[in-house]
Structure formats: C-alpha cells, structure tokens
Design a protein around this motif. Structure first.
Motif, PDB file in Angstrom:
ATOM      1  N   GLN A 112       0.802  -1.220   0.000  1.00 58.38           N
ATOM      2  CA  GLN A 112       0.000   0.000   0.000  1.00 58.38           C
ATOM      3  C   GLN A 112       0.836   1.271   0.000  1.00 58.38           C
ATOM      4  OE1 GLN A 112      -3.559   0.045   2.566  1.00 58.38           O
ATOM      5  NE2 GLN A 112      -2.989  -1.992   3.253  1.00 58.38           N
ATOM      6  N   LEU A 113       2.146   1.155  -0.057  1.00 53.83           N
ATOM      7  CA  LEU A 113       2.993   2.343  -0.062  1.00 53.83           C
ATOM      8  C   LEU A 113       2.820   3.125  -1.353  1.00 53.83           C
ATOM      9  CD1 LEU A 113       6.292   0.822   1.372  1.00 53.83           C
ATOM     10  CD2 LEU A 113       4.749   2.394   2.554  1.00 53.83           C
ATOM     11  N   GLY A 114       3.006   4.433  -1.250  1.00 52.63           N
ATOM     12  CA  GLY A 114       2.966   5.274  -2.426  1.00 52.63           C
ATOM     13  C   GLY A 114       4.296   5.306  -3.145  1.00 52.63           C
ATOM     14  N   LEU A 115       4.302   5.951  -4.314  1.00 50.38           N
ATOM     15  CA  LEU A 115       5.517   6.009  -5.114  1.00 50.38           C
ATOM     16  C   LEU A 115       6.527   6.965  -4.482  1.00 50.38           C
ATOM     17  CD1 LEU A 115       4.090   6.223  -8.739  1.00 50.38           C
ATOM     18  CD2 LEU A 115       4.515   4.213  -7.337  1.00 50.38           C
ATOM     19  N   ILE A 133      -1.154  -0.068  -8.802  1.00 46.24           N
ATOM     20  CA  ILE A 133      -0.392  -0.353 -10.022  1.00 46.24           C
ATOM     21  C   ILE A 133      -0.519  -1.826 -10.408  1.00 46.24           C
ATOM     22  CG2 ILE A 133       1.938  -0.461 -10.978  1.00 46.24           C
ATOM     23  CD1 ILE A 133       2.595   2.029  -9.333  1.00 46.24           C
ATOM     24  N   PHE A 134      -0.430  -2.708  -9.436  1.00 47.40           N
ATOM     25  CA  PHE A 134      -0.567  -4.136  -9.735  1.00 47.40           C
ATOM     26  C   PHE A 134      -1.969  -4.454 -10.250  1.00 47.40           C
ATOM     27  CE2 PHE A 134       3.123  -4.608  -6.794  1.00 47.40           C
ATOM     28  CZ  PHE A 134       3.963  -5.242  -7.695  1.00 47.40           C
ATOM     29  N   THR A 152      -8.336  -4.269 -19.386  1.00 43.69           N
ATOM     30  CA  THR A 152      -8.116  -3.092 -20.222  1.00 43.69           C
ATOM     31  C   THR A 152      -6.768  -2.473 -19.861  1.00 43.69           C
ATOM     32  OG1 THR A 152      -9.273  -1.713 -18.608  1.00 43.69           O
ATOM     33  CG2 THR A 152     -10.576  -2.619 -20.421  1.00 43.69           C
ATOM     34  N   ASP A 153      -6.192  -1.791 -20.811  1.00 43.34           N
ATOM     35  CA  ASP A 153      -4.834  -1.267 -20.624  1.00 43.34           C
ATOM     36  C   ASP A 153      -4.892   0.084 -19.917  1.00 43.34           C
ATOM     37  OD1 ASP A 153      -2.177  -1.060 -20.662  1.00 43.34           O
ATOM     38  OD2 ASP A 153      -1.934  -1.063 -22.832  1.00 43.34           O
ATOM     39  N   LEU A 154      -5.114   0.054 -18.599  1.00 46.10           N
ATOM     40  CA  LEU A 154      -5.182   1.284 -17.822  1.00 46.10           C
ATOM     41  C   LEU A 154      -3.815   1.929 -17.625  1.00 46.10           C
ATOM     42  CD1 LEU A 154      -7.747   0.224 -15.059  1.00 46.10           C
ATOM     43  CD2 LEU A 154      -8.159   1.616 -17.090  1.00 46.10           C
TER      44      LEU A 154
END
Length: 725
Positions: A418-421, A453-454, A461-463
């Motif tokens: 759950q960490l952010g970038l 992201i995962f 669909t290609d999100l």
C-alpha cells in the motif's frame, strides 16, 4: 638449508597458554594479554585501560580533539561508550535488584578477550602498526570518521546478556564445589534447572560473550584505520547510492547516524575499493553491525532522529544495508544469515507503524520567498520521510531477490503493498533546499499506491497507458520484484495456487512493463539497461525456474553448488534433454543471450547493480544446459519482438491482440516454436554457446571483485564448462 633453519629458529617464542609461536617478543606479549586480560596502559584523563600503547595514543588524541572544540574530558569518554555506538552493552550483575538469585559469576575475565584476539596473526605487521605514531596529513572527506574509528577502539568488551541471567557452567573443581553450595542455598523458586536446557543456555551465554567481546581487538586485527572508514563511506555514496538511491547524501549527518548504520554502509563501500584485504575488513565491520542489530535492537528500535517521523528508522535502514552486504557475500555463512533474517526488517517497520505514516504533501511545501531556515527544515523533514519510504520499498526489492536465491517464498505479499511512489529522482538529487523546492513545485503530486499499479497491470483493459505514470528506475524495480514473487507462485506440476494469477496473465503484465520501461523518457540509458536486465531475468524465470534448472543440472552431473537453494530438492522425472526442445527453453535462451549482451554493454561505472550476479548466473545456467545437450551453435533472429517471445498462439490470453501487432509468422515466434531459421542472411545470427559460456565466465571473474557471491557462481560455471569439453 640455512634459510629453513633460520626460519625455524626465529619462531621460537611460544604462548604459555596456547603454545602459539611468534617471531617477536612484543607480538607474544600482546597475544598473551588476550589470555590474562592485562591492560597496562591507562589514560591520564579518564583512567580507561588499554592493552596496547597505540590504542591508548589514539584514544588520547580524541581527548585533544574534543578539548579543542570546548568539550570536557569526561564528555569525550561518554561519547565513545558502546551504548552510544549501538554495539552490545549490558548491565552488570550489580544493576539487578536481587543479585542473590544468580550466584557468583566466574570465568568472565577468561572469556572477555579470547574471542577476537586469538584470530590475530601477529607474525605480520599490519598497516596500523607502521602508521601508529603518525598523524593524518590530509583532510578526511567525512571528518567524523576519525571519531568513529576511536570509538570502535575504545569500546569496552562487555557482553550483551547479563551472566546472572545466563549462568556460566563450572569450569574447574573449585567452581563446581562453589556452584553446588550456591545451588543448595537457593530456594526452589529461584533455582535454575540443570540438564540439557541448562547446558544449552550456558552455550548460548558463552557464544554471545565471544561474539560481542573485545571490539577493539577485531578492528585492530583487520588493520582498519580512520582513512579506510572515510574512503569506504565516500565510495558508498559515490558508487552504490546512485544505483540504489535509499540514503539522501545532501542531508546526511554523520553524527546523527547510528553506528550500526554507518558500519554497514562502510562495509558496502569497502566492496568498491582496491586492496585485497578490504573484504576482510568489510566483513569485520559487518559482524560488528550484525551483533549490534541482533542483540541491541530493543533499544535501537526506540531511537528517533531529529527529523524522523517515527522511531526505529535507522534500525530498519541498518538492517537493509546489512542484508544487501550479506546476501551478495562470498561467505556462505553471511548469505545464510541474510536468508534467515530477511523478514525482520518488515517486522520492525510494522512494529514502528512505518507503513501508516503520512507522506509529505505539496501542501506542506514552504513558499519560495520563505526564510532559509524554514525551507531547510522542510527539506530535511521531507528527506527523512522520503528515506523512510525508499527504505521500505528497498526491503521489498531485497525480499524478492533473497527469496529467489534461497528458493523460499517471499516474506510478504508484494501485490498488497500500500505504499505510495517515491518522489522524483531530480527532487531526491537536489543539493540544497532551494533546488529541492523548485523541483517539488514543478512536478505534479501523484496519489497512487503500488497495490493500485498491480491492479492496473492485471486489468483486462490497458489502464497503464491511460494513467501514464512517469516511473523512476527505483519504482520500476519494486514493481518487477512484485511480478517476480508472482512468477514464483505460478502454477507448477501440482496445479495453480489459489488466488495467484496464471502464468499467461503474469506474462501479459510483463509485456506491459516492457512498454513502461522502453517508453519511459525520464530514464537515463544506464537506468533503462539496468531495469531491462532485471526484466529479462524475471521473464527467464517465467519461462522456466532457473533455480530449479540449476539444481537439476548439478544433481545430474554431481556438481556441488550452494548458490541457489542448495538444500532444496530436485523435481523427480525432470529430463534436461527434453526440456531443451520445448518452447519455454527457447524463450529462456533468448532472454539469457540478451542478459549477456546487456551486461557487456553497461558502462564500467554502472556494472555493479545488485541484481546482476543472479541474472548472469541464470543466463549461464541456460547456456550450460543447452551446451551439455549438444546444442553448440544456435541460430537466433537478428531482431526480437519481446511480446512475441512471451506468447505463442496457443496461449489462452484474451488481450494478445492488444499486446502484439506482429504477424503470426514473425521470426521470433518461429524461433520459439522451434522452426528452422535460415542459417545466414538478414534473418538469423549465430551464437556459439560454448564460446559464449567461456566469455561469460570472464564476466563473473570481474564481477566477483565486488560481489563475492559471483566467485562461487564462477566456480560452478567452471565445472559445467569442464563437463562440456
């Protein structure tokens, strides 16, 4: 004849306690002090005793340096205590309220100096002996390295566990009698049980004492100097951090860092310098840091830096650096230690609520016209939070790589991260608060987690294209390790694991990641190549388990290896010759050849990322299997469509049409299916596998000068090469 006789005559001085011979009387005298515990040299200011004159001289220089800065002698002593270093220090029996429960402690002095000193080779004069009376005539890059060096030398050899708590077993007849008397006078409530458990506790007591005693002797035996510490820390920031950006050099403060963190950083830095004994010195420092982490984490987990959001950050960071050093060490014991301890970092981080800490928001940014003090304070608070985020993400990276090498599952679910970038590389590289503030205001704030992201990677669909993330190289490596963890959990001969994506779905996610890497304009050429190196090694494992392949190959030809899960069992009925004729084998071969090409193309200064040894060894394993199966020359497509390399028409994937627009008759697909390519011309390139394997062996010899595990990998490859001749 006369030379031999003279050599024998010179070595005539023997220790009275262990009969070890020495060529010089002063060496024998210093050695015997390890048995007697005599410390004849005392400081005039603080009366601290030392066993060597040069150790006292260095200690007294610390008093002089402190006095020049306005400190008192007593303060200088306090600053160099083992407790301030993070090196094991323990309460004495007098510190306990009821000392009568534990009885008299015997034999402690005999053990206090024998652990490290007996390993010294006094027949060779060390660099420290030559320079013991000379001052440093040039400034250190990190001036506090001298104080760190002095604190290592002046630390008292005290055990981490109170010996009243873990009693020593009787060692003499008088001790046995006294022990029996003490036992008879104890109440049943305070009696210590005798038997197998008691003996085990005593063994543990002695082991801890031997491991943590006489820190100064270990440092002196390895000829470590303040110049060495300074150079290694410099190389850590100059060479390692650019490839693994977890520490922020512009805001790094030596005095605010724990000694365990510093020692592990210096140990990693020692891998980048030339002297042959640098490895020995680095391992000595790593052992000191590891002892501190293993025995003093209870106190270290409560420490909090002046700008840290939570307690224990330096403990988790020190554990990470120790894991990196040990996992890639030539020393098998260190590698095993990394595999055993690699889940502790996550446990400590969760205990300190590091995963729940709020990220630094753009709303917290000061104005451009704010005072310098306000901007500098905000910059340092941001840097501390950024280091915390990157440290946790780096634990995910190491978790994936250690699990791959050991053959064990990862210690946490990567897809649930759950960490952010992390922030942009340009903001992290800013050298002052003004540069940082401009970089932070010029970039849009991204509120997205790795879990999200995962989900997008495995969405029908290609999100990923719609969101258009500008991933940093560090972020991409975290995502790739998550995919590696899913690859290891994919369906096997026993069927799919509940809740794990299918192998086809993972390959589709890898295809999307290839586009993220190759279309990312923010990556430098070196970062892109290093990231693709890890991508190819994961794709190779998605085609076939390289660790299993290595174990099967070694078992088939009776080759011993302890690199990749050496203790793991092999798969019954696995036919190596049959495997070389499968589509997955040819997929693995394409990735293996590309891995070698990338390693050979990387600039010399960047050819040392931590995932390089395992990637190159997986490629060498595939080469060896094909070579031993009789495939000496392979005709490869000149250009490879990596989407076609991941899939064939028989893959039941609904998004194949979106992933690949190439024709079904492309050269890549023809090769994967095993169809013959033209032997010459513009459609194929020849690869001689035995020759390429010899060339790869040279790469391991170069790599082993830095990452010691490559040395053992090269030994295994050498045996494979000898089998094919």
């Amino acid at each position: 004849m006369s030379t031999s006789t003279t050599a024998v005559a010179v070595k005539k001085l023997e220790c009275r306690y262990c009969q070890k011979a020495y060529s010089k009387a002063e060496h024998l005298t210093r050695h015997e002090r390890s048995h007697t515990g005599v410390r004849p040299f005392a400081c005039k200011e603080c009366h601290r005793a030392f066993s060597r004159q040069d150790s006292l001289a260095r200690h007294e220089k610390l008093h002089l340096r402190r006095d020049k800065k306005g400190y008192t002698g007593q303060q200088s002593v306090a600053s160099t205590t083992p407790k301030s270093m993070g090196i094991p220090t323990l309460p004495t029996p007098e510190d306990y309220t009821d000392n009568s429960l534990y009885g008299e402690i015997t034999g402690a002095q005999d053990l206090s100096d024998s652990g490290w000193m007996e390993r010294q080779d006094m027949d060779h004069i060390s660099f420290m002996d030559v320079t013991q009376n000379s001052d440093i005539d040039f400034p250190l890059i990190w001036p506090d390295s001298e104080e760190l060096f002095q604190s290592l030398l002046t630390a008292e050899p005290t055990p981490q566990v109170a010996f009243g708590m873990l009693p020593l077993p009787p060692t003499s007849g008088r001790d046995i009698e006294q022990y029996q008397v003490d036992k008879e006078h104890k109440s049943t409530a305070g009696a210590i049980p005798i038997g197998g458990g008691y003996n085990a506790v005593n063994c543990a007591s002695r082991m801890i004492l031997n491991q943590s005693s006489n820190v100064a002797a270990e440092v002196e035996a390895s000829s470590i100097t303040s110049v060495f510490l300074d150079e290694c820390l410099h190389m850590f920031f100059e060479r390692f951090i650019p490839t693994f950006p977890i520490l922020h050099r512009p805001t790094f403060v030596f005095r605010e860092s724990s000694h365990a963190l510093l020692l592990n950083a210096i140990a990693i830095g020692s891998l980048y310098i030339g002297p042959k004994n640098a490895v020995e010195k680095g391992e000595a420092l790593w052992r000191l840091a590891h002892t501190a982490l293993a025995t003093s984490w209870q106190s270290m987990i409560t420490n909090q830096g002046p700008h840290d959001a939570v307690k224990g950050l330096q403990l988790v960071l020190a554990a990470l650096l120790g894991q990196i050093y040990a996992a890639l060490s030539r020393n098998r014991a260190l590698r095993t230690t990394s595999q055993i301890f690699h889940g502790l970092g996550f446990f400590w981080a969760r205990h300190c609520a590091m995963f729940d800490t709020d990220r630094f928001s753009k709303a917290d940014l000061p104005e451009l016209d704010a005072s310098h003090a306000e901007k500098d304070r905000s910059w340092r608070i941001w840097a501390a939070k950024e280091i915390q985020c990157r440290t946790l993400l780096a634990h995910y990276i190491m978790d994936g790589q250690i699990a791959q090498m050991s053959g064990d599952p990862t210690s946490t679910r990567h897809a649930a991260n759950q960490l952010g970038l992390p922030s942009s590389d340009s903001a992290f590289a800013a050298t002052n608060a003004d540069e940082w503030l401009i970089e932070m205001q010029s970039h849009s704030e991204t509120q997205v987690s790795f879990r999200c992201i995962f989900r997008h990677l495995f969405s029908p669909t290609d999100l990923m294209k719609q969101i258009q993330y500008r991933f940093t190289a560090f972020t991409l490596r975290v995502i790739l390790e998550g995919l590696q963890s899913l690859v290891s959990d994919c369906e096997d001969i026993d069927g799919a694991v509940v809740g794990v994506p299918s192998r086809s779905d993972v390959r589709a996610a890898l295809a999307k990641m290839y586009e993220c890497i190759t279309h990312n304009t923010s990556l430098s050429a070196e970062d892109a190549m290093e990231t693709l190196l890890r991508w190819h090694s994961i794709c190779l494992d998605a085609a076939t388990d390289s660790a299993l392949l290595c174990r099967q190959l070694c078992a088939r030809y009776n080759v011993e290896q302890q690199v990749l899960g050496g203790g793991k069992s092999i798969r019954p009925g696995f036919d190596l010759l049959h495997w070389t004729r499968t589509d997955d084998a040819r997929r693995a071969l394409i990735h293996a050849i590309t891995i070698q090409n990338i390693v050979e193309q990387l600039p010399r200064g960047r050819a040392h990322v931590i995932h390089m040894p395992s990637a190159l060894f997986a490629a060498a394993t595939v080469y060896s299997v094909f070579s031993l199966a009789g495939f000496s020359t392979i005709h490869m497509p000149l250009s490879i469509d990596w989407k076609d390399a991941l899939f064939t028409e028989v893959d039941p994937c609904v998004i194949l049409g979106q992933l690949s627009g190439s024709a079904a008759t492309s050269e890549t697909r023809r090769f994967v299916r095993g169809e013959r390519l033209p032997p010459s011309g513009s459609f194929a390139a020849s690869k001689n596998l035995p020759y390429e394997l010899n060339s790869m062996q040279k790469l391991f010899r170069c790599l082993s000068s830095q990452w010691g595990v490559a040395h053992e990998m090269e030994q295994v490859i050498d045996q494979w090469i000898s089998l094919s001749h």
